[in-house]
Scaffold this motif. Structure first.
Motif, PDB file in Angstrom:
ATOM      1  N   LYS A 196       0.524   4.635   9.442  1.00  0.00           N
ATOM      2  CA  LYS A 196      -0.063   3.519  10.189  1.00  0.00           C
ATOM      3  C   LYS A 196      -0.613   2.461   9.233  1.00  0.00           C
ATOM      4  CE  LYS A 196       0.456   5.160  14.426  1.00  0.00           C
ATOM      5  NZ  LYS A 196       1.306   4.511  15.444  1.00  0.00           N
ATOM      6  N   GLN A 197      -1.195   2.899   8.144  1.00  0.00           N
ATOM      7  CA  GLN A 197      -1.688   1.943   7.150  1.00  0.00           C
ATOM      8  C   GLN A 197      -0.548   1.114   6.578  1.00  0.00           C
ATOM      9  OE1 GLN A 197      -3.994   3.999   4.132  1.00  0.00           O
ATOM     10  NE2 GLN A 197      -5.073   5.211   5.674  1.00  0.00           N
ATOM     11  N   VAL A 198       0.596   1.763   6.362  1.00  0.00           N
ATOM     12  CA  VAL A 198       1.757   1.054   5.802  1.00  0.00           C
ATOM     13  C   VAL A 198       2.256  -0.012   6.776  1.00  0.00           C
ATOM     14  CG1 VAL A 198       4.154   1.284   5.054  1.00  0.00           C
ATOM     15  CG2 VAL A 198       2.468   2.995   4.363  1.00  0.00           C
ATOM     16  N   VAL A 199       2.495   0.354   8.031  1.00  0.00           N
ATOM     17  CA  VAL A 199       3.055  -0.603   8.993  1.00  0.00           C
ATOM     18  C   VAL A 199       2.052  -1.696   9.355  1.00  0.00           C
ATOM     19  CG1 VAL A 199       4.729   1.013   9.944  1.00  0.00           C
ATOM     20  CG2 VAL A 199       2.440   0.855  10.976  1.00  0.00           C
ATOM     21  N   ASN A 200       0.766  -1.434   9.112  1.00  0.00           N
ATOM     22  CA  ASN A 200      -0.255  -2.448   9.368  1.00  0.00           C
ATOM     23  C   ASN A 200      -0.538  -3.311   8.145  1.00  0.00           C
ATOM     24  OD1 ASN A 200      -0.699  -1.758  12.072  1.00  0.00           O
ATOM     25  ND2 ASN A 200      -2.139  -0.137  11.509  1.00  0.00           N
ATOM     26  N   GLY A 201       0.263  -3.132   7.090  1.00  0.00           N
ATOM     27  CA  GLY A 201       0.146  -3.988   5.913  1.00  0.00           C
ATOM     28  C   GLY A 201      -1.007  -3.666   5.000  1.00  0.00           C
ATOM     29  N   GLU A 202      -1.566  -2.468   5.088  1.00  0.00           N
ATOM     30  CA  GLU A 202      -2.755  -2.118   4.312  1.00  0.00           C
ATOM     31  C   GLU A 202      -2.440  -1.419   2.995  1.00  0.00           C
ATOM     32  OE1 GLU A 202      -5.103   0.216   6.986  1.00  0.00           O
ATOM     33  OE2 GLU A 202      -5.023  -1.287   8.583  1.00  0.00           O
ATOM     34  N   VAL A 203      -1.159  -1.203   2.698  1.00  0.00           N
ATOM     35  CA  VAL A 203      -0.760  -0.473   1.499  1.00  0.00           C
ATOM     36  C   VAL A 203       0.071  -1.368   0.591  1.00  0.00           C
ATOM     37  CG1 VAL A 203       0.552   1.493   0.604  1.00  0.00           C
ATOM     38  CG2 VAL A 203      -0.792   1.744   2.714  1.00  0.00           C
ATOM     39  N   ASN A 204      -0.333  -1.454  -0.658  1.00  0.00           N
ATOM     40  CA  ASN A 204       0.404  -2.208  -1.669  1.00  0.00           C
ATOM     41  C   ASN A 204       1.612  -1.375  -2.113  1.00  0.00           C
ATOM     42  OD1 ASN A 204       1.272  -3.122  -4.361  1.00  0.00           O
ATOM     43  ND2 ASN A 204      -0.475  -4.512  -4.234  1.00  0.00           N
ATOM     44  N   PHE A 205       2.802  -1.866  -1.867  1.00  0.00           N
ATOM     45  CA  PHE A 205       4.007  -1.092  -2.141  1.00  0.00           C
ATOM     46  C   PHE A 205       4.215  -0.819  -3.631  1.00  0.00           C
ATOM     47  CE2 PHE A 205       4.933  -2.364   2.159  1.00  0.00           C
ATOM     48  CZ  PHE A 205       5.694  -1.307   2.671  1.00  0.00           C
ATOM     49  N   GLU A 206       3.804  -1.739  -4.472  1.00  0.00           N
ATOM     50  CA  GLU A 206       4.059  -1.572  -5.910  1.00  0.00           C
ATOM     51  C   GLU A 206       3.038  -0.678  -6.598  1.00  0.00           C
ATOM     52  OE1 GLU A 206       6.385  -5.132  -7.820  1.00  0.00           O
ATOM     53  OE2 GLU A 206       4.641  -5.949  -6.767  1.00  0.00           O
ATOM     54  N   SER A 207       1.820  -0.608  -6.077  1.00  0.00           N
ATOM     55  CA  SER A 207       0.789   0.188  -6.749  1.00  0.00           C
ATOM     56  C   SER A 207       0.545   1.543  -6.086  1.00  0.00           C
ATOM     57  CB  SER A 207      -0.533  -0.586  -6.800  1.00  0.00           C
ATOM     58  OG  SER A 207      -1.025  -0.844  -5.493  1.00  0.00           O
ATOM     59  N   SER A 208       1.070   1.760  -4.896  1.00  0.00           N
ATOM     60  CA  SER A 208       0.834   3.008  -4.171  1.00  0.00           C
ATOM     61  C   SER A 208       1.670   4.147  -4.749  1.00  0.00           C
ATOM     62  CB  SER A 208       1.173   2.826  -2.687  1.00  0.00           C
ATOM     63  OG  SER A 208       1.211   4.071  -2.016  1.00  0.00           O
ATOM     64  N   THR A 209       0.995   5.204  -5.204  1.00  0.00           N
ATOM     65  CA  THR A 209       1.724   6.374  -5.707  1.00  0.00           C
ATOM     66  C   THR A 209       2.428   7.104  -4.562  1.00  0.00           C
ATOM     67  OG1 THR A 209      -0.295   7.715  -5.516  1.00  0.00           O
ATOM     68  CG2 THR A 209       0.154   6.680  -7.653  1.00  0.00           C
ATOM     69  N   GLU A 210       1.860   7.019  -3.363  1.00  0.00           N
ATOM     70  CA  GLU A 210       2.485   7.664  -2.208  1.00  0.00           C
ATOM     71  C   GLU A 210       3.836   7.012  -1.880  1.00  0.00           C
ATOM     72  OE1 GLU A 210      -1.982   8.150  -1.717  1.00  0.00           O
ATOM     73  OE2 GLU A 210      -0.590   6.546  -2.260  1.00  0.00           O
ATOM     74  N   ILE A 211       3.854   5.689  -1.856  1.00  0.00           N
ATOM     75  CA  ILE A 211       5.111   4.981  -1.580  1.00  0.00           C
ATOM     76  C   ILE A 211       6.137   5.258  -2.669  1.00  0.00           C
ATOM     77  CG2 ILE A 211       6.169   2.691  -1.411  1.00  0.00           C
ATOM     78  CD1 ILE A 211       4.774   3.452   1.122  1.00  0.00           C
ATOM     79  N   GLN A 212       5.664   5.351  -3.900  1.00  0.00           N
ATOM     80  CA  GLN A 212       6.553   5.672  -5.014  1.00  0.00           C
ATOM     81  C   GLN A 212       7.232   7.026  -4.773  1.00  0.00           C
ATOM     82  OE1 GLN A 212       6.996   3.724  -7.969  1.00  0.00           O
ATOM     83  NE2 GLN A 212       8.648   5.142  -8.515  1.00  0.00           N
ATOM     84  N   GLN A 213       6.466   8.008  -4.292  1.00  0.00           N
ATOM     85  CA  GLN A 213       7.029   9.328  -4.019  1.00  0.00           C
ATOM     86  C   GLN A 213       8.053   9.282  -2.883  1.00  0.00           C
ATOM     87  OE1 GLN A 213       4.184  12.714  -3.904  1.00  0.00           O
ATOM     88  NE2 GLN A 213       2.659  11.272  -4.650  1.00  0.00           N
ATOM     89  N   VAL A 214       7.767   8.486  -1.857  1.00  0.00           N
ATOM     90  CA  VAL A 214       8.700   8.342  -0.740  1.00  0.00           C
ATOM     91  C   VAL A 214      10.054   7.851  -1.237  1.00  0.00           C
ATOM     92  CG1 VAL A 214       9.236   7.006   1.341  1.00  0.00           C
ATOM     93  CG2 VAL A 214       6.946   7.978   1.040  1.00  0.00           C
ATOM     94  N   PHE A 215      10.025   6.796  -2.031  1.00  0.00           N
ATOM     95  CA  PHE A 215      11.282   6.203  -2.491  1.00  0.00           C
ATOM     96  C   PHE A 215      11.959   7.035  -3.569  1.00  0.00           C
ATOM     97  CE2 PHE A 215      10.013   2.612  -0.032  1.00  0.00           C
ATOM     98  CZ  PHE A 215      11.189   1.938   0.253  1.00  0.00           C
ATOM     99  N   THR A 216      11.198   7.775  -4.348  1.00  0.00           N
ATOM    100  CA  THR A 216      11.809   8.651  -5.348  1.00  0.00           C
ATOM    101  C   THR A 216      12.600   9.765  -4.675  1.00  0.00           C
ATOM    102  OG1 THR A 216      10.054   8.183  -6.956  1.00  0.00           O
ATOM    103  CG2 THR A 216      11.348  10.182  -7.290  1.00  0.00           C
ATOM    104  N   LEU A 217      12.038  10.315  -3.590  1.00  0.00           N
ATOM    105  CA  LEU A 217      12.742  11.356  -2.846  1.00  0.00           C
ATOM    106  C   LEU A 217      13.990  10.779  -2.186  1.00  0.00           C
ATOM    107  CD1 LEU A 217      12.231  14.372  -2.279  1.00  0.00           C
ATOM    108  CD2 LEU A 217      11.188  13.702  -0.115  1.00  0.00           C
ATOM    109  N   TRP A 218      13.869   9.596  -1.654  1.00  0.00           N
ATOM    110  CA  TRP A 218      15.003   8.907  -1.015  1.00  0.00           C
ATOM    111  C   TRP A 218      16.073   8.576  -2.060  1.00  0.00           C
ATOM    112  CZ3 TRP A 218      14.021   4.007   2.523  1.00  0.00           C
ATOM    113  CH2 TRP A 218      15.129   3.820   3.359  1.00  0.00           C
ATOM    114  N   GLN A 219      15.620   8.148  -3.239  1.00  0.00           N
ATOM    115  CA  GLN A 219      16.542   7.797  -4.323  1.00  0.00           C
ATOM    116  C   GLN A 219      17.427   8.984  -4.708  1.00  0.00           C
ATOM    117  OE1 GLN A 219      14.869   7.489  -8.314  1.00  0.00           O
ATOM    118  NE2 GLN A 219      15.908   5.508  -8.602  1.00  0.00           N
ATOM    119  N   ALA A 220      16.849  10.176  -4.685  1.00  0.00           N
ATOM    120  CA  ALA A 220      17.618  11.373  -5.047  1.00  0.00           C
ATOM    121  C   ALA A 220      18.791  11.575  -4.092  1.00  0.00           C
ATOM    122  CB  ALA A 220      16.705  12.598  -5.037  1.00  0.00           C
TER     123      ALA A 220
END
Length: 410
Positions: free
Chosen positions: A203-227
């Motif tokens: 909910k924080q992500v879709v509400n614009g409250e998370v910085n995509f470049e600095s968030s370690t959580e978002i980094q993990q999401v895309f790293t798993l997707w990248q695999a």
């Protein structure tokens, strides 16, 4: 002769002129869906002969098309069917639709709907719609492929990856992906985020409250997707494939599975459906509650209806449990009303069980996030499945976030 004609004209037309018209704008996805609406409208008019329902079709391949049609009809509608989440919130805050708290409590809907569904139709503490249809998103797979390779539906991420590798080694692309539309890619982002970090973070992500470049959580999401991307699990040329065609590709064993909503089953013949099995998006982190994506459609009263008792009567009629079930079945979907549970078909029942067993449900990305951000982000998601460049994707998403949520950035 003139007198006779005049009498006949009077007798034929007066009852028609006396009918009160109810103007209904309906989301239409498929011919069977429209037929179900027409069936209910006819039964309503038979039960209430003093009313006539005029149905306006709201259809389109994108949210822009749907919004345009709704804008064009404007004040010419009394009742509408529309999407829950942010899309409903926009209409409520603009004054297009009105609260229905009285009707909601009168019909005991607090006991008929899960709290997550109630939240999807609540804006600033007031209820603005009655949910009548929602559908699960999960994996539809080719049963013959799984049987030939001795595979069972995976329940966690490790077994999911093992299944993909076995299918790939057999010379079949594991995953068909419909990239012709923008939304299927968002399903991957949604589920990876929900399975890794749960609903509150999502909910924080879709509400614009998370910085995509600095968030370690978002980094993990895309790293798993990248695999998944780098392992070439996705069928190529996805930009030429529609979401419904991806099901046909799975049925023909050109791919083993696809992540899609159950509503797409209404676009394929029953004999094709018989070749398919279903399983939910696998668990990734054991102690993260299972939240399922369940895009929800609702019916609302417009402010143009004013105190029109006929419009409310029609809304009450259309949202009876047995009528919700009929509409849901026409879309290969489910009703979120616990009094309108489906008994068939099997693929839909499995999805219904998935939603019933979830700790919570949420809307789809483009129904949770504001329109501008959703459209831009979904294009980034599609492109990511092509290039797999995490850094580039996160930078683009952060630029879009700052443009959309300028009051929250950086």
């Amino acid at each position: 002769m003139r007198l006779l004609l005049g009498i006949v004209f009077f007798i034929v037309t007066t009852p028609l002129m006396a009918k009160e018209v109810i103007r209904f704008g309906s989301l239409i996805i498929h011919e069977r869906h429209e037929q179900a609406f027409q069936q209910l409208i006819q039964s309503f008019e038979k039960e209430h002969p003093n009313y006539q329902v005029q149905m306006r079709r709201l259809s389109g391949s994108s949210f822009d098309e749907l919004s345009s049609k709704l804008d064009n009809y404007g004040a010419e509608l009394d009742v509408i069917s529309w999407h829950a989440g942010d899309r409903l919130s926009v209409l409520a805050k603009s004054g297009f639709i009105k609260p229905i708290d009285g009707l909601w409590h009168d019909l005991g809907f607090n006991q008929s709907y899960p709290s997550s569904i109630r939240r999807s139709v609540t804006v600033d503490g007031k209820v603005f719609g009655v949910p009548y249809l929602y559908y699960p998103l999960g994996f539809y797979y080719n049963k013959a492929t799984f049987a030939r390779l001795g595979l069972s539906a995976p329940v966690d991420w490790t077994s999911f990856i093992d299944v993909l590798k076995i299918i790939q080694a057999d010379g079949v692309y594991p995953i068909a992906f419909g990239g012709k539309e923008s939304w299927p890619a968002a399903a991957w982002f949604d589920y990876l985020t929900l399975r890794l970090f749960g609903e509150d973070f999502y909910k924080q992500v879709v509400n614009g409250e998370v910085n995509f470049e600095s968030s370690t959580e978002i980094q993990q999401v895309f790293t798993l997707w990248q695999a998944l991307v780098e392992s070439k699990f996705f069928l190529p040329t996805h930009e030429e494939i529609s979401s419904s065609r991806s099901l046909h590709l799975v049925a023909r064993e050109h791919a083993a599975m696809t992540l899609i909503g159950s509503f797409s089953l209404s676009h394929i013949p029953e004999k094709v459906q018989g070749k398919l099995g279903y399983f939910p998006f696998p668990q990734i982190i054991e102690d993260v509650p299972t939240v399922e994506i369940a895009p929800t459609t609702v019916m609302s009263l417009t402010t143009s209806a004013g105190d029109n008792e006929a419009a409310e009567l029609f809304l009450r009629y259309m949202t009876k449990p047995e009528h919700q079930k009929l509409l849901a079945n026409s879309m290969a979907s489910c009703s979120p009303n616990i009094k309108a549970m489906q008994k068939d078909p099997a693929l839909v029942i499995k999805g219904a069980e998935q939603l019933n067993n979830a700790s919570s449900t949420t809307q789809f990305f483009d129904r949770e996030a504001p329109k501008g951000f959703a459209q831009s982000a979904q294009q980034v998601f599609i492109d990511f499945i092509d290039h797999g460049d995490v850094k580039a994707a996160l930078h683009q998403l952060e630029v879009h976030r700052q443009q959309q949520f300028i009051h929250l950035a950086p």
